[in-house]
Scaffold this motif. Structure first.
Motif, PDB file in Angstrom:
ATOM      1  N   ASP A 237      63.206-106.102  -1.657  1.00  0.00           N
ATOM      2  CA  ASP A 237      63.232-106.373  -0.219  1.00  0.00           C
ATOM      3  C   ASP A 237      64.587-106.947   0.168  1.00  0.00           C
ATOM      4  N   ARG A 238      65.160-106.419   1.231  1.00  0.00           N
ATOM      5  CA  ARG A 238      66.466-106.878   1.694  1.00  0.00           C
ATOM      6  C   ARG A 238      66.411-107.116   3.203  1.00  0.00           C
ATOM      7  N   SER A 239      67.165-108.106   3.654  1.00  0.00           N
ATOM      8  CA  SER A 239      67.274-108.365   5.087  1.00  0.00           C
ATOM      9  C   SER A 239      68.521-107.718   5.679  1.00  0.00           C
ATOM     10  N   ASP A 240      69.265-106.977   4.850  1.00  0.00           N
ATOM     11  CA  ASP A 240      70.534-106.389   5.285  1.00  0.00           C
ATOM     12  C   ASP A 240      70.513-104.869   5.185  1.00  0.00           C
ATOM     13  N   VAL A 241      69.376-104.262   5.519  1.00  0.00           N
ATOM     14  CA  VAL A 241      69.254-102.808   5.398  1.00  0.00           C
ATOM     15  C   VAL A 241      70.328-102.067   6.209  1.00  0.00           C
ATOM     16  N   PRO A 242      70.638-102.483   7.449  1.00  0.00           N
ATOM     17  CA  PRO A 242      71.701-101.771   8.171  1.00  0.00           C
ATOM     18  C   PRO A 242      73.025-101.757   7.404  1.00  0.00           C
ATOM     19  N   ALA A 243      73.396-102.893   6.822  1.00  0.00           N
ATOM     20  CA  ALA A 243      74.647-102.957   6.057  1.00  0.00           C
ATOM     21  C   ALA A 243      74.587-102.069   4.817  1.00  0.00           C
ATOM     22  N   LEU A 244      73.421-101.987   4.185  1.00  0.00           N
ATOM     23  CA  LEU A 244      73.273-101.107   3.024  1.00  0.00           C
ATOM     24  C   LEU A 244      73.382 -99.640   3.436  1.00  0.00           C
ATOM     25  N   LEU A 245      72.806 -99.304   4.604  1.00  0.00           N
ATOM     26  CA  LEU A 245      72.906 -97.923   5.080  1.00  0.00           C
ATOM     27  C   LEU A 245      74.363 -97.507   5.282  1.00  0.00           C
ATOM     28  N   ARG A 246      75.199 -98.444   5.708  1.00  0.00           N
ATOM     29  CA  ARG A 246      76.609 -98.110   5.943  1.00  0.00           C
ATOM     30  C   ARG A 246      77.288 -97.652   4.662  1.00  0.00           C
ATOM     31  N   LYS A 247      76.797 -98.113   3.511  1.00  0.00           N
ATOM     32  CA  LYS A 247      77.389 -97.746   2.229  1.00  0.00           C
ATOM     33  C   LYS A 247      76.874 -96.402   1.714  1.00  0.00           C
ATOM     34  N   ALA A 248      75.878 -95.845   2.380  1.00  0.00           N
ATOM     35  CA  ALA A 248      75.223 -94.627   1.887  1.00  0.00           C
ATOM     36  C   ALA A 248      75.761 -93.390   2.588  1.00  0.00           C
TER      37      ALA A 248
END
Length: 487
Positions: free
Chosen positions: A300-311
Protein backbone atom coordinates in the motif's frame (compact mmCIF):
# COMPACT_ATOMS: atom_id res chain seq x y z
CA UNK A 1 -29.43 19.98 2.83
CA UNK A 2 -28.18 17.97 5.78
CA UNK A 3 -26.96 14.70 4.30
CA UNK A 4 -25.87 11.45 5.94
CA UNK A 5 -23.38 9.42 3.92
CA UNK A 6 -23.34 5.86 5.24
CA UNK A 7 -21.39 2.67 4.66
CA UNK A 8 -21.26 -0.55 6.65
CA UNK A 9 -17.53 -0.87 5.97
CA UNK A 10 -14.65 0.75 7.76
CA UNK A 11 -13.53 4.27 7.04
CA UNK A 12 -10.93 5.28 6.23
CA UNK A 13 -9.57 2.47 4.11
CA UNK A 14 -7.49 2.08 0.97
CA UNK A 15 -9.62 1.92 -2.15
CA UNK A 16 -11.80 3.68 -4.66
CA UNK A 17 -14.93 3.90 -2.48
CA UNK A 18 -12.98 5.72 0.23
CA UNK A 19 -11.74 8.26 -2.33
CA UNK A 20 -15.22 8.64 -3.80
CA UNK A 21 -16.83 9.35 -0.42
CA UNK A 22 -14.18 11.90 0.49
CA UNK A 23 -14.53 13.60 -2.89
CA UNK A 24 -18.33 13.70 -2.82
CA UNK A 25 -18.35 15.03 0.76
CA UNK A 26 -15.88 17.77 -0.18
CA UNK A 27 -17.87 18.85 -3.23
CA UNK A 28 -21.15 18.90 -1.28
CA UNK A 29 -19.63 20.87 1.61
CA UNK A 30 -18.19 23.44 -0.82
CA UNK A 31 -21.72 24.00 -2.13
CA UNK A 32 -23.02 24.74 1.36
CA UNK A 33 -24.50 21.35 2.30
CA UNK A 34 -23.76 19.67 5.63
CA UNK A 35 -22.41 16.14 5.38
CA UNK A 36 -22.01 13.55 8.15
CA UNK A 37 -20.38 10.15 7.74
CA UNK A 38 -21.63 6.93 9.35
CA UNK A 39 -19.23 3.99 9.15
CA UNK A 40 -17.34 1.32 11.04
CA UNK A 41 -14.13 2.29 12.76
CA UNK A 42 -11.14 0.59 11.04
CA UNK A 43 -10.97 -2.16 13.70
CA UNK A 44 -14.69 -2.97 13.10
CA UNK A 45 -15.31 -2.84 16.87
CA UNK A 46 -17.35 0.35 16.90
CA UNK A 47 -19.57 2.39 14.59
CA UNK A 48 -19.10 6.13 14.51
CA UNK A 49 -20.76 9.26 13.20
CA UNK A 50 -18.28 11.89 12.04
CA UNK A 51 -18.88 15.46 10.98
CA UNK A 52 -16.56 18.16 9.69
CA UNK A 53 -17.70 21.77 9.72
CA UNK A 54 -15.80 24.67 8.19
CA UNK A 55 -14.73 27.12 10.89
CA UNK A 56 -12.95 29.69 8.72
CA UNK A 57 -10.97 29.84 5.50
CA UNK A 58 -8.13 27.82 7.01
CA UNK A 59 -9.65 25.40 9.50
CA UNK A 60 -12.39 22.86 10.09
CA UNK A 61 -13.86 21.47 13.30
CA UNK A 62 -14.32 17.73 13.84
CA UNK A 63 -17.00 16.24 16.06
CA UNK A 64 -19.17 13.16 16.32
CA UNK A 65 -19.96 10.14 18.44
CA UNK A 66 -19.19 6.44 18.48
CA UNK A 67 -20.94 3.33 19.79
CA UNK A 68 -19.02 0.23 20.83
CA UNK A 69 -20.61 -2.86 19.35
CA UNK A 70 -19.85 -5.25 22.18
CA UNK A 71 -22.74 -4.40 24.50
CA UNK A 72 -25.35 -4.81 21.75
CA UNK A 73 -23.51 -7.82 20.36
CA UNK A 74 -23.81 -9.51 23.76
CA UNK A 75 -27.58 -8.92 23.65
CA UNK A 76 -28.32 -9.73 20.00
CA UNK A 77 -25.92 -12.57 19.21
CA UNK A 78 -27.30 -15.24 21.57
CA UNK A 79 -30.91 -14.48 20.60
CA UNK A 80 -30.44 -14.58 16.82
CA UNK A 81 -27.91 -17.41 16.79
CA UNK A 82 -30.20 -19.55 18.94
CA UNK A 83 -33.12 -18.77 16.62
CA UNK A 84 -31.21 -20.05 13.60
CA UNK A 85 -29.85 -23.04 15.48
CA UNK A 86 -33.35 -24.13 16.46
CA UNK A 87 -35.40 -23.20 13.40
CA UNK A 88 -33.04 -22.98 10.42
CA UNK A 89 -30.11 -25.22 11.39
CA UNK A 90 -29.04 -25.66 7.75
CA UNK A 91 -27.99 -21.99 7.61
CA UNK A 92 -24.23 -21.99 7.99
CA UNK A 93 -22.38 -19.78 10.50
CA UNK A 94 -21.04 -17.39 7.81
CA UNK A 95 -24.60 -16.35 6.92
CA UNK A 96 -25.77 -16.21 10.54
CA UNK A 97 -22.87 -13.93 11.40
CA UNK A 98 -23.62 -11.64 8.45
CA UNK A 99 -27.27 -11.39 9.53
CA UNK A 100 -26.28 -10.53 13.11
CA UNK A 101 -23.82 -7.87 11.93
CA UNK A 102 -26.54 -6.21 9.85
CA UNK A 103 -28.96 -6.16 12.79
CA UNK A 104 -26.26 -4.59 14.98
CA UNK A 105 -25.69 -1.92 12.34
CA UNK A 106 -29.44 -1.24 12.21
CA UNK A 107 -29.78 -0.80 15.94
CA UNK A 108 -26.67 1.34 16.33
CA UNK A 109 -27.60 3.51 13.34
CA UNK A 110 -30.95 4.24 15.00
CA UNK A 111 -29.09 5.80 17.94
CA UNK A 112 -27.69 8.61 15.76
CA UNK A 113 -30.91 10.69 15.46
CA UNK A 114 -31.65 9.84 11.84
CA UNK A 115 -34.67 12.20 11.79
CA UNK A 116 -32.29 15.20 11.59
CA UNK A 117 -31.29 14.44 7.97
CA UNK A 118 -32.89 15.66 4.77
CA UNK A 119 -31.45 12.68 2.89
CA UNK A 120 -29.42 9.50 3.51
CA UNK A 121 -26.95 8.30 0.88
CA UNK A 122 -25.72 4.71 1.34
CA UNK A 123 -22.79 3.04 -0.41
CA UNK A 124 -23.06 -0.69 0.12
CA UNK A 125 -25.81 -3.28 0.26
CA UNK A 126 -25.61 -3.97 4.01
CA UNK A 127 -25.94 -0.31 5.01
CA UNK A 128 -28.75 0.21 2.50
CA UNK A 129 -31.06 -2.53 3.75
CA UNK A 130 -30.16 -1.72 7.37
CA UNK A 131 -30.91 1.99 7.15
CA UNK A 132 -34.07 1.43 5.12
CA UNK A 133 -35.43 -0.64 8.01
CA UNK A 134 -34.67 1.88 10.77
CA UNK A 135 -34.75 5.35 9.24
CA UNK A 136 -37.73 7.70 9.73
CA UNK A 137 -40.34 7.16 7.04
CA UNK A 138 -40.11 10.70 5.66
CA UNK A 139 -36.32 10.69 5.08
CA UNK A 140 -35.42 9.64 1.49
CA UNK A 141 -32.64 7.14 0.88
CA UNK A 142 -30.34 7.11 -2.18
CA UNK A 143 -28.17 4.05 -2.84
CA UNK A 144 -24.96 4.22 -4.90
CA UNK A 145 -23.85 0.74 -6.04
CA UNK A 146 -20.07 0.46 -6.29
CA UNK A 147 -19.82 -3.19 -7.33
CA UNK A 148 -21.32 -6.66 -7.05
CA UNK A 149 -20.52 -8.19 -3.67
CA UNK A 150 -22.03 -11.49 -4.79
CA UNK A 151 -19.46 -11.79 -7.59
CA UNK A 152 -16.57 -11.00 -5.24
CA UNK A 153 -17.50 -14.03 -3.12
CA UNK A 154 -17.35 -16.18 -6.25
CA UNK A 155 -13.94 -14.82 -7.32
CA UNK A 156 -12.58 -15.36 -3.81
CA UNK A 157 -13.65 -19.00 -3.89
CA UNK A 158 -16.12 -18.62 -1.01
CA UNK A 159 -18.97 -19.67 -3.32
CA UNK A 160 -18.41 -22.55 -5.73
CA UNK A 161 -21.71 -22.64 -7.64
CA UNK A 162 -25.06 -20.88 -7.80
CA UNK A 163 -26.99 -23.74 -6.25
CA UNK A 164 -25.36 -23.07 -2.90
CA UNK A 165 -27.39 -21.35 -0.19
CA UNK A 166 -24.56 -18.83 0.12
CA UNK A 167 -25.14 -17.68 -3.45
CA UNK A 168 -28.90 -17.44 -2.99
CA UNK A 169 -28.31 -15.38 0.13
CA UNK A 170 -25.85 -12.89 -1.40
CA UNK A 171 -28.04 -12.64 -4.52
CA UNK A 172 -30.94 -11.78 -2.21
CA UNK A 173 -28.73 -9.13 -0.57
CA UNK A 174 -28.07 -7.51 -3.95
CA UNK A 175 -31.77 -7.46 -4.81
CA UNK A 176 -32.91 -6.30 -1.36
CA UNK A 177 -30.53 -3.34 -1.35
CA UNK A 178 -31.45 -2.28 -4.90
CA UNK A 179 -35.13 -2.28 -3.95
CA UNK A 180 -34.73 -0.70 -0.47
CA UNK A 181 -34.12 2.85 -1.65
CA UNK A 182 -35.88 5.81 -3.21
CA UNK A 183 -33.21 6.29 -5.89
CA UNK A 184 -30.59 3.91 -7.27
CA UNK A 185 -27.34 5.17 -8.80
CA UNK A 186 -24.76 3.10 -10.69
CA UNK A 187 -21.53 4.33 -12.32
CA UNK A 188 -21.68 2.12 -15.44
CA UNK A 189 -24.05 0.54 -17.95
CA UNK A 190 -22.40 -2.82 -17.24
CA UNK A 191 -23.42 -2.71 -13.58
CA UNK A 192 -26.97 -1.77 -14.52
CA UNK A 193 -27.15 -4.69 -16.98
CA UNK A 194 -25.81 -7.17 -14.45
CA UNK A 195 -28.20 -6.07 -11.71
CA UNK A 196 -31.08 -6.21 -14.19
CA UNK A 197 -30.26 -9.54 -15.85
CA UNK A 198 -28.64 -11.50 -12.99
CA UNK A 199 -30.48 -10.09 -9.99
CA UNK A 200 -33.80 -9.04 -11.59
CA UNK A 201 -33.75 -5.41 -10.46
CA UNK A 202 -36.20 -3.40 -12.62
CA UNK A 203 -34.34 -1.32 -15.22
CA UNK A 204 -36.45 1.78 -14.60
CA UNK A 205 -34.95 2.19 -11.10
CA UNK A 206 -31.48 3.10 -12.35
CA UNK A 207 -29.67 6.38 -12.87
CA UNK A 208 -26.13 6.21 -14.33
CA UNK A 209 -23.65 8.73 -12.91
CA UNK A 210 -19.95 8.03 -13.63
CA UNK A 211 -17.32 8.64 -10.98
CA UNK A 212 -15.15 11.75 -10.77
CA UNK A 213 -11.72 12.77 -9.56
CA UNK A 214 -10.33 15.89 -7.91
CA UNK A 215 -7.95 16.55 -10.76
CA UNK A 216 -5.87 19.49 -9.48
CA UNK A 217 -4.60 17.80 -6.25
CA UNK A 218 -3.94 14.60 -8.21
CA UNK A 219 -1.77 16.45 -10.74
CA UNK A 220 0.07 18.20 -7.92
CA UNK A 221 0.91 14.81 -6.35
CA UNK A 222 1.83 13.51 -9.79
CA UNK A 223 4.67 16.04 -9.88
CA UNK A 224 6.24 14.77 -6.64
CA UNK A 225 8.97 12.20 -6.27
CA UNK A 226 7.83 8.88 -4.77
CA UNK A 227 8.34 8.53 -1.04
CA UNK A 228 9.68 6.19 0.16
CA UNK A 229 11.94 6.37 -2.91
CA UNK A 230 11.76 3.61 -5.50
CA UNK A 231 14.80 2.74 -7.54
CA UNK A 232 14.21 2.64 -11.29
CA UNK A 233 17.01 1.28 -13.47
CA UNK A 234 17.57 3.61 -16.46
CA UNK A 235 17.45 0.64 -18.86
CA UNK A 236 14.14 -0.74 -17.52
CA UNK A 237 10.65 0.26 -18.66
CA UNK A 238 8.11 0.25 -15.82
CA UNK A 239 4.73 -1.52 -16.05
CA UNK A 240 2.57 -0.41 -13.08
CA UNK A 241 -0.51 -2.19 -11.74
CA UNK A 242 -2.17 -0.18 -8.94
CA UNK A 243 -4.85 -2.42 -7.40
CA UNK A 244 -5.52 -4.28 -4.18
CA UNK A 245 -4.23 -7.85 -4.22
CA UNK A 246 -7.47 -9.80 -4.41
CA UNK A 247 -8.77 -12.43 -6.79
CA UNK A 248 -11.12 -10.21 -8.78
CA UNK A 249 -8.28 -7.82 -9.69
CA UNK A 250 -6.65 -10.55 -11.81
CA UNK A 251 -2.96 -10.13 -10.92
CA UNK A 252 -2.36 -13.83 -11.66
CA UNK A 253 -3.09 -13.11 -15.32
CA UNK A 254 -0.53 -10.28 -15.25
CA UNK A 255 2.12 -12.47 -13.63
CA UNK A 256 1.57 -15.11 -16.32
CA UNK A 257 1.92 -12.40 -18.99
CA UNK A 258 5.16 -11.22 -17.36
CA UNK A 259 6.49 -14.80 -17.58
CA UNK A 260 5.74 -14.80 -21.31
CA UNK A 261 7.40 -11.40 -21.74
CA UNK A 262 10.50 -12.54 -19.86
CA UNK A 263 11.08 -15.20 -22.51
CA UNK A 264 11.38 -12.40 -25.10
CA UNK A 265 13.05 -9.49 -23.33
CA UNK A 266 14.71 -8.23 -20.15
CA UNK A 267 14.17 -4.46 -20.42
CA UNK A 268 11.16 -4.12 -18.12
CA UNK A 269 9.99 -4.41 -14.53
CA UNK A 270 6.42 -4.78 -13.22
CA UNK A 271 5.26 -2.98 -10.09
CA UNK A 272 2.29 -4.31 -8.13
CA UNK A 273 1.09 -1.31 -6.12
CA UNK A 274 -1.29 -2.30 -3.34
CA UNK A 275 -1.79 -5.00 -0.75
CA UNK A 276 -4.42 -7.56 0.11
CA UNK A 277 -5.34 -11.09 1.03
CA UNK A 278 -3.64 -12.63 -2.00
CA UNK A 279 -0.18 -11.18 -1.47
CA UNK A 280 1.51 -14.35 -0.20
CA UNK A 281 -0.16 -16.44 -2.89
CA UNK A 282 0.93 -14.04 -5.63
CA UNK A 283 4.48 -13.85 -4.30
CA UNK A 284 4.66 -17.65 -4.38
CA UNK A 285 3.22 -17.66 -7.91
CA UNK A 286 6.03 -15.35 -9.03
CA UNK A 287 8.54 -17.81 -7.61
CA UNK A 288 6.87 -20.74 -9.36
CA UNK A 289 6.86 -18.96 -12.74
CA UNK A 290 10.39 -17.64 -12.29
CA UNK A 291 9.53 -13.94 -12.44
CA UNK A 292 10.36 -12.86 -8.88
CA UNK A 293 13.14 -10.72 -10.41
CA UNK A 294 10.66 -8.95 -12.69
CA UNK A 295 7.72 -8.33 -10.31
CA UNK A 296 8.11 -5.90 -7.40
CA UNK A 297 5.51 -5.85 -4.63
CA UNK A 298 5.36 -2.24 -3.39
CA UNK A 299 2.47 -2.72 -0.93
CA UNK A 300 0.00 0.00 0.00
CA UNK A 301 1.32 3.42 -0.96
CA UNK A 302 0.04 6.95 -0.44
CA UNK A 303 2.05 8.23 -3.42
CA UNK A 304 0.41 6.37 -6.30
CA UNK A 305 0.34 9.47 -8.57
CA UNK A 306 4.10 9.92 -8.13
CA UNK A 307 4.67 6.22 -8.86
CA UNK A 308 2.56 6.48 -12.02
CA UNK A 309 4.85 9.26 -13.27
CA UNK A 310 7.73 6.75 -13.25
CA UNK A 311 5.78 4.22 -15.33
CA UNK A 312 5.51 3.89 -19.09
CA UNK A 313 2.47 1.60 -19.01
CA UNK A 314 -0.41 1.12 -16.58
CA UNK A 315 -2.08 -2.30 -16.67
CA UNK A 316 -5.29 -3.45 -14.95
CA UNK A 317 -6.09 -7.16 -15.48
CA UNK A 318 -9.38 -7.26 -13.51
CA UNK A 319 -11.68 -10.25 -13.86
CA UNK A 320 -14.53 -7.93 -12.94
CA UNK A 321 -14.48 -4.23 -12.16
CA UNK A 322 -17.03 -1.48 -12.14
CA UNK A 323 -15.36 1.82 -12.99
CA UNK A 324 -11.89 1.60 -11.44
CA UNK A 325 -10.18 4.73 -10.16
CA UNK A 326 -6.85 3.28 -11.32
CA UNK A 327 -7.89 3.78 -14.96
CA UNK A 328 -9.28 7.25 -14.26
CA UNK A 329 -5.99 8.29 -12.66
CA UNK A 330 -3.87 6.77 -15.42
CA UNK A 331 -5.91 8.62 -18.04
CA UNK A 332 -5.58 11.96 -16.24
CA UNK A 333 -1.85 11.27 -15.83
CA UNK A 334 -1.55 10.57 -19.55
CA UNK A 335 -0.36 6.96 -19.49
CA UNK A 336 -0.60 4.20 -22.05
CA UNK A 337 -3.16 1.79 -20.58
CA UNK A 338 -3.74 -1.92 -21.08
CA UNK A 339 -6.85 -3.22 -19.32
CA UNK A 340 -9.12 -6.25 -19.39
CA UNK A 341 -12.66 -6.31 -20.73
CA UNK A 342 -13.96 -7.17 -17.24
CA UNK A 343 -17.11 -5.42 -16.05
CA UNK A 344 -17.47 -1.74 -16.97
CA UNK A 345 -13.86 -1.19 -18.11
CA UNK A 346 -14.68 -1.18 -21.87
CA UNK A 347 -16.93 1.84 -21.22
CA UNK A 348 -13.83 3.75 -20.08
CA UNK A 349 -11.40 2.93 -22.91
CA UNK A 350 -11.74 3.09 -26.68
CA UNK A 351 -9.56 0.23 -27.89
CA UNK A 352 -6.72 1.47 -30.09
CA UNK A 353 -7.49 5.13 -29.32
CA UNK A 354 -7.28 5.75 -25.56
CA UNK A 355 -5.79 2.40 -24.57
CA UNK A 356 -5.78 -1.31 -25.34
CA UNK A 357 -8.33 -3.89 -24.18
CA UNK A 358 -7.62 -7.61 -23.79
CA UNK A 359 -9.87 -10.53 -22.89
CA UNK A 360 -9.88 -11.13 -19.12
CA UNK A 361 -7.85 -14.15 -17.97
CA UNK A 362 -6.07 -14.23 -21.36
CA UNK A 363 -2.41 -13.86 -20.38
CA UNK A 364 -1.22 -14.58 -23.92
CA UNK A 365 -3.21 -11.64 -25.30
CA UNK A 366 -2.08 -9.39 -22.46
CA UNK A 367 1.56 -10.31 -23.06
CA UNK A 368 1.19 -9.53 -26.78
CA UNK A 369 -0.28 -6.09 -26.06
CA UNK A 370 2.43 -5.28 -23.53
CA UNK A 371 5.04 -6.43 -26.04
CA UNK A 372 3.51 -4.13 -28.66
CA UNK A 373 3.67 -1.11 -26.35
CA UNK A 374 7.16 -1.85 -25.10
CA UNK A 375 8.37 -2.07 -28.70
CA UNK A 376 6.57 1.03 -29.92
CA UNK A 377 7.17 4.33 -28.05
CA UNK A 378 5.20 6.24 -30.70
CA UNK A 379 2.11 4.13 -30.01
CA UNK A 380 2.57 4.58 -26.25
CA UNK A 381 2.77 8.33 -26.72
CA UNK A 382 -0.32 8.51 -28.93
CA UNK A 383 -2.48 6.40 -26.61
CA UNK A 384 -1.26 8.37 -23.60
CA UNK A 385 -2.08 11.75 -25.20
CA UNK A 386 -5.58 10.60 -26.22
CA UNK A 387 -6.22 9.17 -22.75
CA UNK A 388 -5.14 12.43 -21.11
CA UNK A 389 -7.38 14.57 -23.29
CA UNK A 390 -10.43 12.36 -22.77
CA UNK A 391 -9.89 11.67 -19.06
CA UNK A 392 -9.50 15.29 -17.98
CA UNK A 393 -12.87 16.10 -19.54
CA UNK A 394 -14.71 12.96 -18.46
CA UNK A 395 -13.75 12.66 -14.79
CA UNK A 396 -14.63 16.13 -13.48
CA UNK A 397 -15.59 16.09 -9.79
CA UNK A 398 -17.82 19.12 -10.36
CA UNK A 399 -19.90 17.23 -12.92
CA UNK A 400 -20.14 14.24 -10.57
CA UNK A 401 -21.48 16.42 -7.76
CA UNK A 402 -23.93 18.32 -9.96
CA UNK A 403 -25.42 15.09 -11.32
CA UNK A 404 -25.65 13.61 -7.83
CA UNK A 405 -27.36 16.74 -6.49
CA UNK A 406 -29.93 16.51 -9.28
CA UNK A 407 -30.84 13.03 -8.02
CA UNK A 408 -30.94 14.26 -4.41
CA UNK A 409 -33.25 17.15 -5.23
CA UNK A 410 -35.60 15.06 -7.37
CA UNK A 411 -35.75 12.35 -4.69
CA UNK A 412 -36.51 14.80 -1.88
CA UNK A 413 -39.20 16.48 -3.99
CA UNK A 414 -40.86 13.18 -4.87
CA UNK A 415 -40.57 11.50 -1.47
CA UNK A 416 -43.67 10.22 0.22
CA UNK A 417 -43.60 8.46 3.55
CA UNK A 418 -43.00 4.77 3.05
CA UNK A 419 -45.91 2.77 4.35
CA UNK A 420 -44.68 -0.72 3.53
CA UNK A 421 -41.52 -2.63 2.72
CA UNK A 422 -40.85 -2.67 -1.06
CA UNK A 423 -39.87 -6.33 -0.70
CA UNK A 424 -43.27 -7.18 0.71
CA UNK A 425 -44.17 -8.30 4.19
CA UNK A 426 -44.61 -12.07 4.02
CA UNK A 427 -46.98 -13.49 6.59
CA UNK A 428 -44.64 -15.85 8.39
CA UNK A 429 -46.33 -16.07 11.78
CA UNK A 430 -46.41 -19.72 12.77
CA UNK A 431 -43.63 -20.60 10.30
CA UNK A 432 -39.88 -21.04 10.87
CA UNK A 433 -40.23 -20.38 14.59
CA UNK A 434 -41.79 -16.92 14.16
CA UNK A 435 -44.52 -16.80 16.76
CA UNK A 436 -45.47 -13.11 16.66
CA UNK A 437 -46.49 -10.59 14.00
CA UNK A 438 -44.01 -7.77 13.31
CA UNK A 439 -44.11 -4.55 15.28
CA UNK A 440 -42.81 -3.15 18.54
CA UNK A 441 -45.27 -2.91 21.41
CA UNK A 442 -42.65 -0.91 23.33
CA UNK A 443 -43.66 -2.64 26.54
CA UNK A 444 -40.84 -5.15 26.93
CA UNK A 445 -37.49 -5.99 25.28
CA UNK A 446 -38.71 -9.33 23.96
CA UNK A 447 -41.18 -7.57 21.68
CA UNK A 448 -38.28 -6.57 19.42
CA UNK A 449 -37.99 -10.18 18.28
CA UNK A 450 -40.47 -12.14 16.17
CA UNK A 451 -39.56 -15.29 18.04
CA UNK A 452 -39.50 -16.34 21.68
CA UNK A 453 -36.56 -14.41 23.13
CA UNK A 454 -34.72 -14.50 26.43
CA UNK A 455 -35.35 -10.86 27.42
CA UNK A 456 -31.66 -10.08 27.36
CA UNK A 457 -32.10 -6.28 27.24
CA UNK A 458 -32.17 -4.26 30.41
CA UNK A 459 -35.08 -1.88 30.86
CA UNK A 460 -33.10 1.35 30.33
CA UNK A 461 -31.31 -0.06 27.26
CA UNK A 462 -34.62 -1.13 25.82
CA UNK A 463 -36.24 2.29 26.29
CA UNK A 464 -33.28 3.94 24.50
CA UNK A 465 -33.75 1.71 21.47
CA UNK A 466 -37.55 1.42 21.40
CA UNK A 467 -38.05 5.18 21.32
CA UNK A 468 -35.94 5.50 18.18
CA UNK A 469 -37.05 2.51 16.11
CA UNK A 470 -40.02 2.47 13.69
CA UNK A 471 -43.15 0.78 15.04
CA UNK A 472 -42.87 -1.92 12.38
CA UNK A 473 -39.26 -2.82 13.18
CA UNK A 474 -38.47 -6.32 14.39
CA UNK A 475 -35.76 -8.98 14.17
CA UNK A 476 -35.26 -11.04 12.01
CA UNK A 477 -35.83 -9.43 8.62
CA UNK A 478 -38.63 -11.57 7.10
CA UNK A 479 -37.29 -11.22 3.55
CA UNK A 480 -34.09 -13.03 4.49
CA UNK A 481 -35.88 -15.60 6.64
CA UNK A 482 -37.97 -16.57 3.63
CA UNK A 483 -34.90 -16.62 1.37
CA UNK A 484 -32.97 -18.88 3.72
CA UNK A 485 -35.91 -21.15 4.53
CA UNK A 486 -36.84 -21.69 0.92
CA UNK A 487 -33.25 -21.79 -0.39
Amino acid sequence: MKILIATFWQMPHVGGVNRYLNLLSKELEERGHQVDLLAHYPDMQKIYLQRYRKKDEFSWTLSGQAVLKKKLMDRIFPEVYAYYQQNLPHVEPWIRWREIERYLFELIASLFDLHQYDLIHTHDLLATRALWRVKPAHVPLVYKVHGLVASVHVFNGEIKHKEELKWKYVAAEEYAAAMSCDALIVPSRWLMRDLTEEFKVPRERFRIIPYGLDIAPFLEQYGYEPYPPVNVSPNKLVIACPARLSAEKGQKTLIEAVARLKEQRSDFVCWLIGDGVQRSELENYCQVLGVADRVVFLGDRSDVPALLRKAEIMVLPSLEDNQPHAIMEAQIAGKAIVASDGGGIPEMIRHGETGLIFAKRNSEQLAAQLQLLLDNPELRSRLAANAREWGRKQWSSQVLCERTLEVYQATVAAKKEQTKDPLGEPELTGQYGLSKPPGIKRDEPASMFRFAAMNSFREREWRELANRLPQTYAIPDPFFVRTLAEG
